[in-house]
Write an enzyme that holds these catalytic residues in place. Sequence first.
Site: not given
Length: 803
Positions: A494, A547, A550-553, A592
């Site tokens: 992204e 990105q 925290d979004y890796i989950f 973040h």
Amino acid sequence: MDISEKTSNDISFEDFRVQILQDYKTAFLSRTCSLLGRKEVLTGKAKFGIFGDGKELPQLAMARSFKNGDFRSGYYRDQTFMMAIGVLKPKDFFHALYATTDIEKEPMSAGRQMIGHYLTPSLNEDGSWKNLVQQKNTSSDVSCTAGQMPRLLGLAQASKIYRNLKDIDATNFSKNGNEIAWGTIGNASTSEGMFFETINAAGVLQVPMVISIWDDEYGISVPAKHHTTKEDISKILSGYQRTNDEKGLELLKVKGWDYTALMHAYENASDIARTEHVPVVIHVTELTQPQGHSSSGSHERYKSDDRLEWERENDCNKRFKEWILESRIASEEELEGIEKEIKKEVRLAKREAWSEHLTTQLNAKRELVGLLEKAAIKSPNKVFISKIKNDLIAIDEPIKKDIATSARKAMRYLIGENTFEKQNLISWTKNYLESAQAKFSSNLYSEKESKATNVSITKPAYDENAEQVDGRIILRENFDKLFKNYPEALIFGEDTGNIGDVNQGLEGLQAKYGELRIADTGIRETTIIGQGLGMALRGLRPIAEIQYLDYIFYALPTLTDDLATTLYRTKGLQKAPLIVRTRGHRLEGIWHSGSQMGGLIHLLRGMYILAPRNMTQAAGFYNTLMKSDEPALVIESLNGYRLKEPKPNNLGKFTIPIGVVETVKEGTDITFVSYGSTLRIAEQAAKELIEVGIDAEVIDAQTLLPFDINHDVLKSLKKTNRLLIIDEDVPGGCSAYLLDEIVNKQGGYKYLDSQPITLSGKAHRPAYGSDGDYFSKPNVEDIFEKAYEIMNEANPSDYPKLM
């Protein structure tokens, strides 16, 4: 193209006459294996069974259109397909059912996966790639429903990359991108988000993918009305249908018992995907599942009598046989003769597989019984050891557990004895356990010379007056070197392409290397990882960018179930050297600034996890990984992109060792261990502690998996005798892991004069703002005070109580 169902009236079967009897043999062979397989579970010889009965005919059609170089990404119902392409024999089937740990006898996983999980070897014995163009390929299956879908996207995208990037050496991997990635999934699993994310991404990317949906109207015991809107996945997907003006996917629908219609549908799908690089969905309806979902239950419990009768009448093998007879392709007697020979073949394969499976254990049992008998004669506890021996003798068909348990329990009755017989038993037991353990624990990481921990180290080099630049510049220019030196390297995520990532670590590189190599994606973390995984399985060197940490989950199922286990569950027969790039730690707010490292280091065993403190270290890790062939997660420090660092003059060449810590400040009183952004805070605290006479040694862990393979922290403890681990994860998270590694695994407890302390973040996620950071995560004052407290406890006269 419309999505109306095709019937056998739409196409002649004349062109298929020669193959029909062979297909019938394969279908009957597969069904016979399923039926006998279930019986083996019910008799206790196998632990669990899940079979492909009821799906035979469409898999035969799929096999007919599957070419050398193609890849399958499927699930546990595809045994007929594997038999049809010639890579699964009946004896292999039964060895898998029995979980035989010999990769020669059980070539799908050496007993590490349950029956129904398939693969074809991609690697030679030395870990180098086979010629995948010259064989039919199957990526290793996972059990998790729809878990095969993200990987499928990457397998298909690899063909697009190979077709459009001509400077890549595609010798072993592609012929002009003509290969199709074939996916299979059950109708109920199309309810999963992974399926829809993959479908959407495939339509956007326009990749050569064919997805077969095996629709038997149930998901285990739950009927379609609870799974799918309108009870018809074709109706839902119709909005993705391509038109003359808009790109999308092609959608076909066909009955699973209609042989000629199936052949037509699969040939049609193959032509579209292979030549046009358009994804195709084949919705195969009116299938059955004669033995229910698995050996764990009976479908008679949840299907009505009418449904069961319908399934008996419309079983695809039954309909296929009726069609052969009606068409006068073969007589009843001829088909009965074929069936008789196949039943004999499968029964023989079953007996031979079971005999071969038992041989190793029976030999070990015989050896152990002899050793126990001799040890018992010399022992005052003869009666107890003899009982263990006799109990073992009574087990006609022992498993490894029986043998290991018997040997280990006998040791309890030999405590304090010192006989030759006891030493022989000890030696045999140790060798047996070591050998057996390796059959279940090897290949978590690479065991080849090319493994990342073997990469030779070249330190960053600097000019005398090295320019001080933002950390992002070092990353950007290092990536530039990598993309120049490795034509097979590409990166996507992204905001990765046009703007060069959110922190400009790739600024300007898309214009230089093109939109295929430096690419933007949609907001879809699971299939970003799937893209990378699939392309890595086909010889490319992808870097998948998430990105923020925290979004890796959102991608965790694919990371933990698929990527991290690829080498292990294939026992080294497949590899996926995907680099996952992300950034995290110490920015602003709950989503973040996360540091959920404790979860990642436990869920991603099989990957390297690297947490560089600055961008020079990060660049060096990327350089190291590109020289190896293993998957890794690199977490860049989110607040480090604008910090100044001296610019190395050997960008793209210097390497940072994996599994090695770095002492960034030497000291004598206490050892600090930290990593990532928090390392800088620990360094600042160490400077301030000097003012009160405390000299802290600061060690950067750098890599969490693996951690400190040289045991350098232990060397530090021998000097300081005190340990403080600083980590911004929650209490009991990564700091607890590091403590266990140092105190227990390295034996650091022997050299501690004070209690080892972990200083972590608070139990909650970090709050927003600078104050949120200060009161949520360790700060300089926290570290200072905790170190001082340790020194006060040890020497209160020199370090009076602070507060």
